[in-house]
Design an enzyme around this catalytic site. Structure first.
Site, PDB file in Angstrom:
ATOM      1  N   ALA A 107     -26.858  12.585 -18.566  1.00  0.00           N
ATOM      2  CA  ALA A 107     -27.553  12.019 -19.722  1.00  0.00           C
ATOM      3  C   ALA A 107     -26.781  10.867 -20.376  1.00  0.00           C
ATOM      4  O   ALA A 107     -27.371   9.940 -20.908  1.00  0.00           O
ATOM      5  CB  ALA A 107     -27.805  13.123 -20.744  1.00  0.00           C
ATOM      6  N   ASN A 166     -19.505  18.467 -21.933  1.00  0.00           N
ATOM      7  CA  ASN A 166     -20.934  18.596 -22.208  1.00  0.00           C
ATOM      8  C   ASN A 166     -21.420  17.364 -22.961  1.00  0.00           C
ATOM      9  O   ASN A 166     -20.828  16.962 -23.963  1.00  0.00           O
ATOM     10  CB  ASN A 166     -21.179  19.870 -23.037  1.00  0.00           C
ATOM     11  CG  ASN A 166     -22.613  20.322 -22.983  1.00  0.00           C
ATOM     12  OD1 ASN A 166     -23.543  19.516 -23.069  1.00  0.00           O
ATOM     13  ND2 ASN A 166     -22.806  21.613 -22.836  1.00  0.00           N
ATOM     14  N   ASP A 167     -22.481  16.749 -22.441  1.00  0.00           N
ATOM     15  CA  ASP A 167     -23.012  15.540 -23.093  1.00  0.00           C
ATOM     16  C   ASP A 167     -23.787  15.875 -24.363  1.00  0.00           C
ATOM     17  O   ASP A 167     -24.139  14.981 -25.126  1.00  0.00           O
ATOM     18  CB  ASP A 167     -23.930  14.776 -22.121  1.00  0.00           C
ATOM     19  CG  ASP A 167     -23.196  14.418 -20.836  1.00  0.00           C
ATOM     20  OD1 ASP A 167     -22.023  14.036 -20.926  1.00  0.00           O
ATOM     21  OD2 ASP A 167     -23.789  14.566 -19.745  1.00  0.00           O
ATOM     22  N   GLY A 214     -32.167  31.642 -21.375  1.00  0.00           N
ATOM     23  CA  GLY A 214     -32.080  30.323 -22.007  1.00  0.00           C
ATOM     24  C   GLY A 214     -31.351  29.289 -21.170  1.00  0.00           C
ATOM     25  O   GLY A 214     -30.992  28.227 -21.672  1.00  0.00           O
ATOM     26  N   HIS A 272     -23.765  27.334 -12.643  1.00  0.00           N
ATOM     27  CA  HIS A 272     -22.775  26.764 -13.566  1.00  0.00           C
ATOM     28  C   HIS A 272     -22.485  27.717 -14.713  1.00  0.00           C
ATOM     29  O   HIS A 272     -23.230  28.665 -14.952  1.00  0.00           O
ATOM     30  CB  HIS A 272     -23.284  25.439 -14.150  1.00  0.00           C
ATOM     31  CG  HIS A 272     -24.436  25.616 -15.102  1.00  0.00           C
ATOM     32  ND1 HIS A 272     -25.733  25.844 -14.680  1.00  0.00           N
ATOM     33  CD2 HIS A 272     -24.497  25.625 -16.461  1.00  0.00           C
ATOM     34  CE1 HIS A 272     -26.520  25.976 -15.733  1.00  0.00           C
ATOM     35  NE2 HIS A 272     -25.803  25.853 -16.838  1.00  0.00           N
ATOM     36  N   HIS A 307     -13.272  37.827 -22.163  1.00  0.00           N
ATOM     37  CA  HIS A 307     -12.506  38.004 -23.386  1.00  0.00           C
ATOM     38  C   HIS A 307     -11.074  38.363 -22.991  1.00  0.00           C
ATOM     39  O   HIS A 307     -10.870  39.301 -22.210  1.00  0.00           O
ATOM     40  CB  HIS A 307     -13.075  39.149 -24.236  1.00  0.00           C
ATOM     41  CG  HIS A 307     -14.285  38.761 -25.042  1.00  0.00           C
ATOM     42  ND1 HIS A 307     -14.951  39.646 -25.848  1.00  0.00           N
ATOM     43  CD2 HIS A 307     -14.912  37.569 -25.187  1.00  0.00           C
ATOM     44  CE1 HIS A 307     -15.955  39.016 -26.446  1.00  0.00           C
ATOM     45  NE2 HIS A 307     -15.960  37.769 -26.055  1.00  0.00           N
ATOM     46  N   LYS A 350     -35.714  44.272 -21.991  1.00  0.00           N
ATOM     47  CA  LYS A 350     -35.450  45.009 -23.224  1.00  0.00           C
ATOM     48  C   LYS A 350     -35.397  43.980 -24.352  1.00  0.00           C
ATOM     49  O   LYS A 350     -34.768  42.936 -24.209  1.00  0.00           O
ATOM     50  CB  LYS A 350     -34.098  45.711 -23.068  1.00  0.00           C
ATOM     51  CG  LYS A 350     -33.408  46.070 -24.336  1.00  0.00           C
ATOM     52  CD  LYS A 350     -33.699  47.486 -24.711  1.00  0.00           C
ATOM     53  CE  LYS A 350     -33.095  47.819 -26.071  1.00  0.00           C
ATOM     54  NZ  LYS A 350     -33.784  48.895 -26.737  1.00  0.00           N
ATOM     55  N   VAL A 392     -35.200  44.225 -30.960  1.00  0.00           N
ATOM     56  CA  VAL A 392     -36.094  43.844 -32.065  1.00  0.00           C
ATOM     57  C   VAL A 392     -36.056  44.885 -33.197  1.00  0.00           C
ATOM     58  O   VAL A 392     -34.975  45.295 -33.591  1.00  0.00           O
ATOM     59  CB  VAL A 392     -37.524  43.568 -31.547  1.00  0.00           C
ATOM     60  CG1 VAL A 392     -37.572  42.237 -30.805  1.00  0.00           C
ATOM     61  CG2 VAL A 392     -38.025  44.681 -30.628  1.00  0.00           C
TER      62      VAL A 392
HETATM   63  P1  H2U Z   1     -27.288  25.641 -19.798  1.00  0.00           P
HETATM   64  O1  H2U Z   1     -28.545  25.481 -19.073  1.00  0.00           O
HETATM   65  O2  H2U Z   1     -26.593  26.952 -19.543  1.00  0.00           O
HETATM   66  O3  H2U Z   1     -27.437  25.325 -21.239  1.00  0.00           O
HETATM   67  O4  H2U Z   1     -26.238  24.568 -19.185  1.00  0.00           O
HETATM   68  C1  H2U Z   1     -26.526  23.239 -18.916  1.00  0.00           C
HETATM   69  C2  H2U Z   1     -25.608  22.440 -19.791  1.00  0.00           C
HETATM   70  O5  H2U Z   1     -25.454  21.149 -19.230  1.00  0.00           O
HETATM   71  C3  H2U Z   1     -26.206  22.244 -21.188  1.00  0.00           C
HETATM   72  O6  H2U Z   1     -25.309  22.770 -22.149  1.00  0.00           O
HETATM   73  C4  H2U Z   1     -25.415  20.195 -20.245  1.00  0.00           C
HETATM   74  C5  H2U Z   1     -26.360  20.738 -21.322  1.00  0.00           C
HETATM   75  O7  H2U Z   1     -25.975  20.302 -22.596  1.00  0.00           O
HETATM   76  N1  H2U Z   1     -25.845  18.895 -19.722  1.00  0.00           N
HETATM   77  C6  H2U Z   1     -25.012  17.802 -19.849  1.00  0.00           C
HETATM   78  O8  H2U Z   1     -23.930  17.917 -20.425  1.00  0.00           O
HETATM   79  N2  H2U Z   1     -25.415  16.594 -19.348  1.00  0.00           N
HETATM   80  C7  H2U Z   1     -26.609  16.369 -18.747  1.00  0.00           C
HETATM   81  O9  H2U Z   1     -26.892  15.259 -18.328  1.00  0.00           O
HETATM   82  C8  H2U Z   1     -27.571  17.492 -18.597  1.00  0.00           C
HETATM   83  C9  H2U Z   1     -27.131  18.834 -19.066  1.00  0.00           C
END
Ligand code: H2U
Length: 367
Positions: A68, A84-85, A171, A178, A293, A326, A329
């Site tokens: 991204a 992480n972007d 989610g 990964h 942990h 499960k 709730v």
């Molecule tokens: P999750 O689907 O477990 O959230 O992991 C994918 C992660 O990859 C997510 O945290 C990151 C998303 O922010 N990501 C990037 O850092 N760059 C990208 O171009 C796409 C996804």
């Protein structure tokens, strides 16, 4: 007046309701296994398997793909780590400082800036593979990279949380294998609680709680799913999720980076066995959230952390089938966690499952 027990029946954990104590979280779980007998008219069928392309140049987690932020991933052949972007922290956000007024408090430790560093770690160059289908040396490479990240990030951050969200149900936004690594300058709630409960246990018993627990489980054998010379996996006595497991070393180990060469190999092996059983339970790529942990790092590295024992939690949401989960709730949200099948029943089901992955068996049959 309190209700009196009037039953003349002999107590059976799989038949009669009771509450169990979780010493790691200092809380109680209601077990009402008799509820499993109620009629079930819900969905039970398997969802159709989605075919995932081995390599998709438009998937930002694939080798050589553009992410991204415009960066291009290397043509990696094993694990691959990148920042992480979309981190949960903006690096240039203003510090809230320490504020306290009656019930409104921000920043729980005055003078410690809230910094979180978020990384993504790909396990493998192929998108159509998951940990249980990877080879032992490939899983070992993941473990080595986890240990390396613990050392690198642990030199600065007090808590390094390695976690994997697997499956859309948990989610996870991308099927490429990964995990994520979030490093923070503070102890988040769960480890803060685990630090306190393990410390209290150590102070009164002079033995790490989870070392003592592993010994007890390996003698009792009622809740073991898989075990080897160095590790054991149990459905903990106090499990909340139906097929929740706890992965424990047999010797006292503080952190992932302290594992010997042999323990890393045996960890790769036990992870493969556990995750294969998970997938075989409902013949589906089993969703879960898992995480490690261990003793805190950063400024806590020089403290006495003898009360800590390294462990991994696996929290899978599925209950009755590949689609029936499960839900935590009503009663769980408003009163306390409740489960239907007992930890012993869940462990027995997992233990009795084959250790050959159903996809490999299918492939053999098709040949
Ligand atoms: P999750 O689907 O477990 O959230 O992991 C994918 C992660 O990859 C997510 O945290 C990151 C998303 O922010 N990501 C990037 O850092 N760059 C990208 O171009 C796409 C996804």
């Amino acid at each position: 007046m309190e209700p009196q027990v009037t039953s003349k029946e002999i107590f059976e954990p799989s038949e009669h309701q009771h509450i169990r104590y979780n010493p790691l979280r200092d809380e109680w779980i209601l077990v009402s296994a008799h509820r499993m007998k109620r009629p079930w008219k819900g969905q039970v069928e398997k969802p159709t398997e989605v075919n995932i392309a081995r390599h998709d140049p438009t998937n930002p987690l694939c080798p050589g793909a553009t992410r991204a932020n415009g960066e291009v991933n290397s043509e990696y052949e094993s694990t691959y780590v990148f920042d992480n972007d979309f981190p949960s922290l903006q690096p240039d956000a203003p510090d809230p400082g320490y504020r306290r007024c009656e019930l409104l408090e921000a920043q729980f430790r005055p003078g410690i800036a809230i910094i979180i560093l978020c990384k993504v770690m790909c396990f493998h160059p192929h998108s159509d593979i998951t940990l249980p289908l990877m080879s032992i040396p490939e899983i070992r490479a993941v473990i080595d990279k986890w240990a390396e990240l613990m050392v690198e990030l642990g030199s600065k951050y007090q808590w390094v949380q390695i976690f994997e969200n697997k499956g859309a149900m948990m989610g996870c936004s991308n099927p490429h294998p990964h995990c994520q690594v979030w490093a923070s300058t503070f102890l988040p709630n769960e480890p803060r609680l685990a630090d306190q409960t393990q410390r209290d246990h150590y102070n009164s018993h002079r033995v790490p709680m989870l070392l003592e627990y592993a010994k007890l489980e390996s003698q009792k054998k009622e809740r073991i799913v898989v075990e080897n010379e160095d590790w054991l996996v149990v459905v903990p006595y106090w499990a909340m999720w139906p097929f929740q497991t706890l992965l424990l070393p047999r010797r006292h180990i503080l952190r992932l980076q302290d594992l010997s060469d042999k323990e890393r190999d045996s960890l790769a092996s036990i992870m493969k066995r556990l995750l294969t059983k998970y997938d075989n339970l409902f013949e589906v790529s089993f969703p879960y959230s898992m995480g490690w942990h261990g003793a805190p790092t950063g400024q806590s590295i020089l403290d006495d952390n003898s009360h800590w024992q390294l462990h991994a939690h696996y929290y899978p949401p599925l209950l009755r089938s590949a689609t029936i989960r499960k839900f935590m709730v009503g009663y769980e949200l408003l009163a306390q966690a409740q489960r239907d099948l007992t930890a012993e029943q869940a462990a027995e089901r997992l233990r009795n499952l084959p250790e050959v992955h159903y996809k490999l068996k299918q492939n053999q049959q098709e040949k």
